[in-house]
Scaffold this active site. Structure first.
Site, PDB file in Angstrom:
ATOM      1  NE  ARG A 230      -4.295  -1.384   0.284  1.00 20.27           N
ATOM      2  CZ  ARG A 230      -4.482  -2.384  -0.583  1.00 20.27           C
ATOM      3  NH1 ARG A 230      -3.611  -2.619  -1.541  1.00 20.27           N
ATOM      4  NH2 ARG A 230      -5.572  -3.133  -0.527  1.00 20.27           N
ATOM      5  CD  GLU A 259      -3.220   3.432  -5.086  1.00 23.34           C
ATOM      6  OE1 GLU A 259      -4.293   2.842  -5.341  1.00 23.34           O
ATOM      7  OE2 GLU A 259      -2.223   2.846  -4.655  1.00 23.34           O
ATOM      8  CG  HIS A 277      -3.688  -0.482  -6.751  1.00 19.33           C
ATOM      9  ND1 HIS A 277      -3.978   0.140  -5.558  1.00 19.33           N
ATOM     10  CD2 HIS A 277      -3.724  -1.818  -6.497  1.00 19.33           C
ATOM     11  CE1 HIS A 277      -4.190  -0.781  -4.622  1.00 19.33           C
ATOM     12  NE2 HIS A 277      -4.037  -1.971  -5.171  1.00 19.33           N
TER      13      HIS A 277
HETATM   14  P1  NAP Z   1      -1.069 -11.573   4.500  1.00 18.93           P
HETATM   15  O1  NAP Z   1      -0.846 -12.997   4.138  1.00 18.93           O
HETATM   16  O2  NAP Z   1      -1.986 -11.256   5.617  1.00 18.93           O
HETATM   17  O3  NAP Z   1       0.357 -10.918   4.780  1.00 18.93           O
HETATM   18  C1  NAP Z   1       0.459  -9.671   5.375  1.00 18.93           C
HETATM   19  C2  NAP Z   1       1.854  -9.528   5.909  1.00 18.93           C
HETATM   20  O4  NAP Z   1       1.960  -8.239   6.505  1.00 18.93           O
HETATM   21  C3  NAP Z   1       2.226 -10.549   6.959  1.00 18.93           C
HETATM   22  O5  NAP Z   1       3.353 -11.235   6.532  1.00 18.93           O
HETATM   23  C4  NAP Z   1       2.521  -9.731   8.196  1.00 18.93           C
HETATM   24  O6  NAP Z   1       3.656 -10.252   8.844  1.00 18.93           O
HETATM   25  C5  NAP Z   1       2.835  -8.371   7.621  1.00 18.93           C
HETATM   26  N1  NAP Z   1       2.589  -7.330   8.602  1.00 18.93           N
HETATM   27  C6  NAP Z   1       1.421  -7.019   9.184  1.00 18.93           C
HETATM   28  N2  NAP Z   1       1.603  -6.022  10.080  1.00 18.93           N
HETATM   29  C7  NAP Z   1       2.907  -5.721  10.055  1.00 18.93           C
HETATM   30  C8  NAP Z   1       3.712  -4.784  10.749  1.00 18.93           C
HETATM   31  N3  NAP Z   1       3.181  -3.941  11.654  1.00 18.93           N
HETATM   32  N4  NAP Z   1       5.029  -4.749  10.477  1.00 18.93           N
HETATM   33  C9  NAP Z   1       5.553  -5.572   9.544  1.00 18.93           C
HETATM   34  N5  NAP Z   1       4.846  -6.481   8.864  1.00 18.93           N
HETATM   35  C10 NAP Z   1       3.541  -6.558   9.110  1.00 18.93           C
HETATM   36  O7  NAP Z   1      -1.606 -10.751   3.263  1.00 18.93           O
HETATM   37  P2  NAP Z   1      -1.296 -10.967   1.708  1.00 18.93           P
HETATM   38  O8  NAP Z   1      -2.384 -11.749   1.113  1.00 18.93           O
HETATM   39  O9  NAP Z   1       0.114 -11.418   1.558  1.00 18.93           O
HETATM   40  O10 NAP Z   1      -1.451  -9.441   1.209  1.00 18.93           O
HETATM   41  C11 NAP Z   1      -0.562  -8.461   1.704  1.00 18.93           C
HETATM   42  C12 NAP Z   1      -0.951  -7.075   1.259  1.00 18.93           C
HETATM   43  O11 NAP Z   1      -0.653  -6.881  -0.113  1.00 18.93           O
HETATM   44  C13 NAP Z   1      -2.437  -6.733   1.350  1.00 18.93           C
HETATM   45  O12 NAP Z   1      -2.837  -6.412   2.666  1.00 18.93           O
HETATM   46  C14 NAP Z   1      -2.557  -5.564   0.397  1.00 18.93           C
HETATM   47  O13 NAP Z   1      -2.338  -4.352   1.098  1.00 18.93           O
HETATM   48  C15 NAP Z   1      -1.417  -5.785  -0.591  1.00 18.93           C
HETATM   49  N6  NAP Z   1      -1.929  -6.123  -1.933  1.00 18.93           N
HETATM   50  C16 NAP Z   1      -1.700  -5.257  -2.961  1.00 18.93           C
HETATM   51  C17 NAP Z   1      -2.144  -5.569  -4.223  1.00 18.93           C
HETATM   52  C18 NAP Z   1      -1.880  -4.671  -5.375  1.00 18.93           C
HETATM   53  O14 NAP Z   1      -2.670  -4.648  -6.311  1.00 18.93           O
HETATM   54  N7  NAP Z   1      -0.781  -3.931  -5.378  1.00 18.93           N
HETATM   55  C19 NAP Z   1      -2.868  -6.735  -4.449  1.00 18.93           C
HETATM   56  C20 NAP Z   1      -3.093  -7.578  -3.382  1.00 18.93           C
HETATM   57  C21 NAP Z   1      -2.619  -7.269  -2.118  1.00 18.93           C
HETATM   58  P3  NAP Z   1       3.686 -10.512  10.447  1.00 18.93           P
HETATM   59  O15 NAP Z   1       2.330 -11.069  10.785  1.00 18.93           O
HETATM   60  O16 NAP Z   1       4.806 -11.430  10.643  1.00 18.93           O
HETATM   61  O17 NAP Z   1       3.915  -9.167  11.025  1.00 18.93           O
HETATM   62  C1  8YV Z   2      -7.218  -4.654  -5.814  1.00 16.63           C
HETATM   63  C2  8YV Z   2      -5.574  -4.992  -3.900  1.00 16.63           C
HETATM   64  O1  8YV Z   2      -6.851  -3.957  -6.955  1.00 16.63           O
HETATM   65  O2  8YV Z   2      -6.379  -7.068  -3.149  1.00 16.63           O
HETATM   66  C3  8YV Z   2      -5.890  -5.978  -2.843  1.00 16.63           C
HETATM   67  O3  8YV Z   2      -5.612  -5.680  -1.678  1.00 16.63           O
HETATM   68  O4  8YV Z   2      -4.980  -3.994  -3.643  1.00 16.63           O
HETATM   69  C4  8YV Z   2      -5.951  -5.257  -5.311  1.00 16.63           C
HETATM   70  O5  8YV Z   2      -6.040  -6.608  -5.585  1.00 16.63           O
HETATM   71  C5  8YV Z   2      -8.014  -3.808  -4.934  1.00 16.63           C
HETATM   72  O6  8YV Z   2      -8.147  -4.290  -3.649  1.00 16.63           O
HETATM   73  C6  8YV Z   2      -9.399  -3.654  -5.483  1.00 16.63           C
HETATM   74  O7  8YV Z   2     -10.182  -2.973  -4.623  1.00 16.63           O
END
Ligand code: NAP
Ligand code: 8YV
Length: 315
Positions: A230, A259, A277
Site C-alpha cells: 500500500r 491514488e 495499482h
Molecule cells: P497476508 O498474508 O496477511 O500478509 C500480510 C503480511 O503483513 C504478513 O506477513 C505480516 O507479517 C505483515 N505485517 C502485518 N503487520 C505488520 C507490521 N506492523 N510490520 C511488519 N509487517 C507486518 O496478506 P497478503 O495476502 O500477503 O497481502 C498483503 C498485502 O498486499 C495486502 O494487505 C494488500 O495491502 C497488498 N496487496 C496489494 C495488491 C496490489 O494490487 N498492489 C494486491 C493484493 C494485495 P507478520 O504477521 O509477521 O507481522
Molecule cells: C485490488 C488490492 O486492486 O487485493 C488488494 O488488496 O490492492 C488489489 O487486488 C483492490 O483491492 C481492489 O479494490
C-alpha cells in the site's frame, strides 16, 4: 430478494455484476452523485455491502441493518473492521486467489526497474539507440532480496526469488518457524543488508510509513525499492527526496499514498517505474476475486458461515 449496496463497480467485471444481480436486489451507490440522499432512501432494507476495500465508520453507521461487508481485494485497510465488529457486521476479503498474480507483478517490477526494461523501451522508441548504447543496468539474479511482510504474497515473491538464486531475508512482527529465510527484527537492518527491498505487507495504521528516511538511507545508493503493498507503507515525501538525491537508486511502485494521484516529482523521474495499482489486474484473477466476493455474500445470506471472513462475529 435480499438487498445489497454495491459501492463501486469499477473493477467488478460484468459477469460478476450479473451474478450479483441474479442473486440480489443491487442498489448501485456509484451511479448517484448525491450519495447521502440515495443511502437515506434504501438504508432500512439494505442488509449487505459489496465494496472495493472501502467502508469507513460513518458509511457503516449510515446502514443500520447491514450484517456483511464483502470486500473485493485482500487488503482491507480501507474498511473499519473494528467498528464493523462492534456493530456485529461480518467483513470478508478475497485472499489467496490473487497471491501468485501479485507476486508475478512484484518480480516484474523488480526486473523492469533494475534492468531498465521500461527505460529501454523508451530508448528504442525515442530513437536514442542511433546515438549510442544505453547505459549498463543492475543484476537481479543472485542478489540479496529483503521482503517486508512475508505473508501469502511475500512467500510467493520469495519462491520466485529463489528461482533467481537470490538470498532472501524478511521483516515482520515476528519470526516464522516454517520458513528457512533469514528473519530480521529490525527493518533498517534488513534494508542495510539487502540490494533490493520489496514491500508486501498489509496497509493501515500499523504499517504506516514503515519505509521511512532511515530505511531508505540503509537501503543505500545502489538499492531499489518495490512497493506492491500500500502507498501508506512508504513515507512518500521521504522516498521522493531519496530518489532525487541518489540516496537509493530506483523504485518500482504499484501503489501510492493518495491514488490515483501520483506526485509530479515521481512522474518526472526516469529511475522510477510507475503502475496504476495493477498487481492483481488480470481477467482470470479479477473474475476469481469477484466470484469469491459473491460467494461470501451468498453464503452469508444462505445462513452459512462466510468463506473468507477477516473478523469473527458470533452467529
Ligand atoms: P497476508 O498474508 O496477511 O500478509 C500480510 C503480511 O503483513 C504478513 O506477513 C505480516 O507479517 C505483515 N505485517 C502485518 N503487520 C505488520 C507490521 N506492523 N510490520 C511488519 N509487517 C507486518 O496478506 P497478503 O495476502 O500477503 O497481502 C498483503 C498485502 O498486499 C495486502 O494487505 C494488500 O495491502 C497488498 N496487496 C496489494 C495488491 C496490489 O494490487 N498492489 C494486491 C493484493 C494485495 P507478520 O504477521 O509477521 O507481522
Ligand atoms: C485490488 C488490492 O486492486 O487485493 C488488494 O488488496 O490492492 C488489489 O487486488 C483492490 O483491492 C481492489 O479494490
Amino acid at each position: 430478494m435480499d438487498e445489497i449496496l454495491l459501492v463501486k463497480s469499477e473493477m467488478i467485471l460484468p459477469e460478476i455484476e450479473a451474478h450479483l444481480e441474479a442473486r440480489f436486489k443491487v442498489h448501485e451507490l456509484w451511479k448517484t452523485n448525491i450519495q447521502e440522499s440515495f443511502i437515506s432512501k434504501i438504508r432500512d432494507q439494505v442488509r449487505g455491502v459489496a465494496t472495493q476495500g472501502w467502508a469507513p465508520q460513518s458509511f457503516i453507521d449510515s446502514l443500520p441493518n447491514i450484517k456483511i461487508i464483502a470486500s473485493f481485494g485482500v487488503g482491507y485497510d480501507g474498511v473499519d473492521v473494528d467498528h464493523a465488529t462492534k456493530r456485529g457486521v461480518t467483513v470478508t476479503n478475497t485472499p489467496d486467489i490473487l497471491t501468485e498474480e501479485v507476486a508475478d507483478y512484484a518480480i516484474g517490477l523488480l526486473l523492469a526497474t533494475a534492468r531498465g526494461i521500461v527505460a529501454g523501451d523508451h530508448y528504442v522508441r525515442d530513437g536514442r539507440w542511433h546515438q549510442g548504447l544505453m547505459s549498463l543496468k543492475n543484476r537481479v539474479y543472485g542478489q540479496r532480496l529483503g521482503i517486508l511482510g512475508l505473508g501469502r504474497i511475500g512467500k510467493a515473491i520469495a519462491r520466485r526469488a529463489e528461482a533467481f538464486d537470490m538470498t532472501i531475508a524478511y521483516h515482520g512482527r515476528s519470526e516464522q518457524s516454517d520458513v528457512s529465510y533469514q528473519f530480521e527484527p529490525d527493518l533498517v537492518e534488513l534494508a542495510r543488508n539487502s540490494d533490493y527491498l520489496i514491500a508486501s505487507c498489509m496497509g493501515g495504521e500499523s504499517t504506516r510509513n514503515l519505509i521511512n528516511k532511515e530505511v531508505l538511507e540503509a537501503l543505500g545508493p545502489s538499492g531499489i525499492l518495490v512497493n506492491v503493498a500500500r502507498g501508506s507503507v512508504v513515507d512518500e515525501p521521504a522516498l521522493i527526496t531519496a530518489l532525487q538525491f541518489g540516496t537509493i537508486l530506483a523504485a518500482g511502485l504499484d501503489v501510492f499514498a493518495n491514488e490515483p494521484h501520483v506526485p509530479e516529482e515521481l512522474i518526472r523521474m526516469p529511475n522510477v517505474v510507475l503502475q496504476p495499482h495493477q498487481a492483481s489486474a488480470t481477467t482470470k484473477t479479477r473474475l476469481a476475486m469477484g466470484q469469491l466476493m459473491v460467494d461470501n455474500l451468498d453464503a452469508h445470506f444462505s445462513g452459512k458461515p462466510p468463506l473468507t471472513p477477516v473478523n469473527s462475529i458470533p452467529r
